[in-house]
Design a protein around this motif. Structure first.
Motif, PDB file in Angstrom:
ATOM      1  N   THR A  48       0.806  -1.222   0.000  1.00 46.21           N
ATOM      2  CA  THR A  48       0.000   0.000   0.000  1.00 46.21           C
ATOM      3  C   THR A  48       0.840   1.274   0.000  1.00 46.21           C
ATOM      4  O   THR A  48       0.308   2.369  -0.187  1.00 46.21           O
ATOM      5  N   GLY A 172      -9.017  -6.723   1.788  1.00 46.89           N
ATOM      6  CA  GLY A 172      -8.985  -5.265   1.858  1.00 46.89           C
ATOM      7  C   GLY A 172      -8.333  -4.706   3.112  1.00 46.89           C
ATOM      8  O   GLY A 172      -8.430  -3.519   3.396  1.00 46.89           O
ATOM      9  N   PHE A 174      -5.709  -3.098   5.350  1.00 47.72           N
ATOM     10  CA  PHE A 174      -4.547  -2.235   5.137  1.00 47.72           C
ATOM     11  C   PHE A 174      -3.999  -1.671   6.430  1.00 47.72           C
ATOM     12  O   PHE A 174      -3.030  -0.919   6.426  1.00 47.72           O
ATOM     13  N   ARG A 191     -13.419   2.775  15.644  1.00 45.81           N
ATOM     14  CA  ARG A 191     -14.657   2.374  14.964  1.00 45.81           C
ATOM     15  C   ARG A 191     -15.420   1.305  15.755  1.00 45.81           C
ATOM     16  O   ARG A 191     -16.460   0.831  15.292  1.00 45.81           O
ATOM     17  N   GLN A 194     -18.936   2.588  16.502  1.00 44.21           N
ATOM     18  CA  GLN A 194     -19.761   2.634  15.297  1.00 44.21           C
ATOM     19  C   GLN A 194     -20.138   1.217  14.852  1.00 44.21           C
ATOM     20  O   GLN A 194     -21.276   0.970  14.453  1.00 44.21           O
TER      21      GLN A 194
ATOM     22  N   LEU B  58      -6.254   0.267  -1.175  1.00 48.32           N
ATOM     23  CA  LEU B  58      -7.089  -0.377  -0.147  1.00 48.32           C
ATOM     24  C   LEU B  58      -7.733   0.653   0.792  1.00 48.32           C
ATOM     25  O   LEU B  58      -8.945   0.684   0.965  1.00 48.32           O
ATOM     26  N   LYS B  59      -6.898   1.501   1.396  1.00 49.11           N
ATOM     27  CA  LYS B  59      -7.389   2.497   2.338  1.00 49.11           C
ATOM     28  C   LYS B  59      -8.364   3.461   1.668  1.00 49.11           C
ATOM     29  O   LYS B  59      -9.345   3.892   2.271  1.00 49.11           O
ATOM     30  N   TYR B  62     -11.767   1.712   1.207  1.00 54.68           N
ATOM     31  CA  TYR B  62     -12.414   1.619   2.513  1.00 54.68           C
ATOM     32  C   TYR B  62     -12.962   2.986   2.939  1.00 54.68           C
ATOM     33  O   TYR B  62     -14.089   3.096   3.419  1.00 54.68           O
ATOM     34  N   ASP B  66     -16.454   4.292   4.378  1.00 52.91           N
ATOM     35  CA  ASP B  66     -16.533   4.799   5.746  1.00 52.91           C
ATOM     36  C   ASP B  66     -17.150   6.195   5.783  1.00 52.91           C
ATOM     37  O   ASP B  66     -17.932   6.515   6.688  1.00 52.91           O
TER      38      ASP B  66
END
Lengths: 204, 204
Positions: A48, A172, A174, A191, A194, B58-59, B62, B66
């Motif tokens: 990444t 997914g 990361f 999170r 949430q 990836l981030k 996401y 989010d």
């Protein structure tokens, strides 16, 4: 059969440690079972292009304070360890070995083993990159040091962890912690609340 | 005199927008007044070596989810705009001009002006990099288009924004939104709740 909540974490991740202390109670409140999925962020960051959180200018300083503040808020013990960050290969292999073990008693202790290692690192400052320290953490669960040391040095243990990391990236993942529950991904200790509201409502 | 809560934000930041919709009520509940501090993350990222959130492998994927999930949870309208991200220079200069204006009525409308621009971008998809769009947003506050266009093209407005970004970096700002209140920094829309608990307790 209970539904599962995948908890992806790196043993070197402060927020992973903080979340690990609350995740089981949260999952249990919603009839889910935690599946412990250790990853190596070092390997994932190569894909990444990210860098370790505390190495980042400004963000690193802030994060140190934020980690301490978040730990205080949840009344969790936290002492920033040295060395940091680490590549917790032995600890991660051992965790996969616990989780996927043929012996159901060992499997059942995976969560307790994770807590033991995380606390060893983030509250006692033990260097969990050392295989001996990891093996020591396994003995309370009826696993002899030699058995564990042997297990995590086998090719199958190396392959299992590599597969674990590959599958995490495919899913997914990361960062750490990441939770995937009923197909929904949540990233970060921040999170958890949430995610709990999401589980309460059964999605949105 | 009320105490101040510094709210640092980039007009291109989805989480900045989401937090901007809740920050004033939060501050008011604790007898603080919001000081609106626009920054340019592009300039800050050059210093910190970060890259825009949604560009990260990836981030980024996401984060798109989010953002939508967080907007839904807070019942805020959100439509991902194009172009994105933007360098909102005109909008940021105009905001500083409002906030530091000699005319107290204009100063008092800074928050409303920020909301107007943020909503123009994140709910109506208007391109707020265009000075005309920014000027249009100022007219309901009794500022003629020409007045605003003239004001933000002056060297003093350019200098003021540059100073704003420099001071933000000196204060440790590396992202959006960041809040600094009573010397304590909080980063992210997801820290609003923690910040509120911190204010309730008067620190820890």
């Amino acid at each position: 059969m209970k539904k599962t909540l995948d908890f992806y974490f790196d043993y070197s991740s402060p927020y992973g440690y903080l979340a690990s202390e609350r995740i089981e109670a949260l999952a249990a409140r919603h009839q889910h079972e935690v599946v412990w999925r250790p990853v190596l962020l070092g390997a994932i960051f190569k894909i990444t292009g990210q860098s370790p959180l505390l190495d980042q200018p400004l963000k690193g300083d802030y994060s140190s304070k934020d980690i301490a503040r978040t730990a205080r808020e949840h009344k969790l013990d936290y002492h920033h360890p040295q060395p940091f960050p680490i590549a917790a290969i032995a600890a991660s292999r051992a965790t996969v070995w616990f989780r996927d073990n043929a012996d159901s008693e060992i499997r059942a202790n995976t969560g307790a083993f994770v807590h033991s290692l995380y606390r060893a690192y983030f509250t006692l400052g033990k260097n969990i990159t050392e295989a001996d320290i990891v093996a020591e953490a396994a003995t309370p669960f009826g696993v002899a040091s030699n058995t564990l040391l042997q297990a995590i040095s086998e090719q199958s243990a190396k392959d299992a962890l590599r597969r674990e990391v590959d599958e995490a990236v495919k899913a997914g993942v990361f960062g750490s912690p990441m939770m995937i529950v009923d197909g929904e991904a949540f990233w970060g200790d921040d999170r958890l609340d949430q995610m709990e509201r999401w589980l309460e409502r059964g999605g949105w």
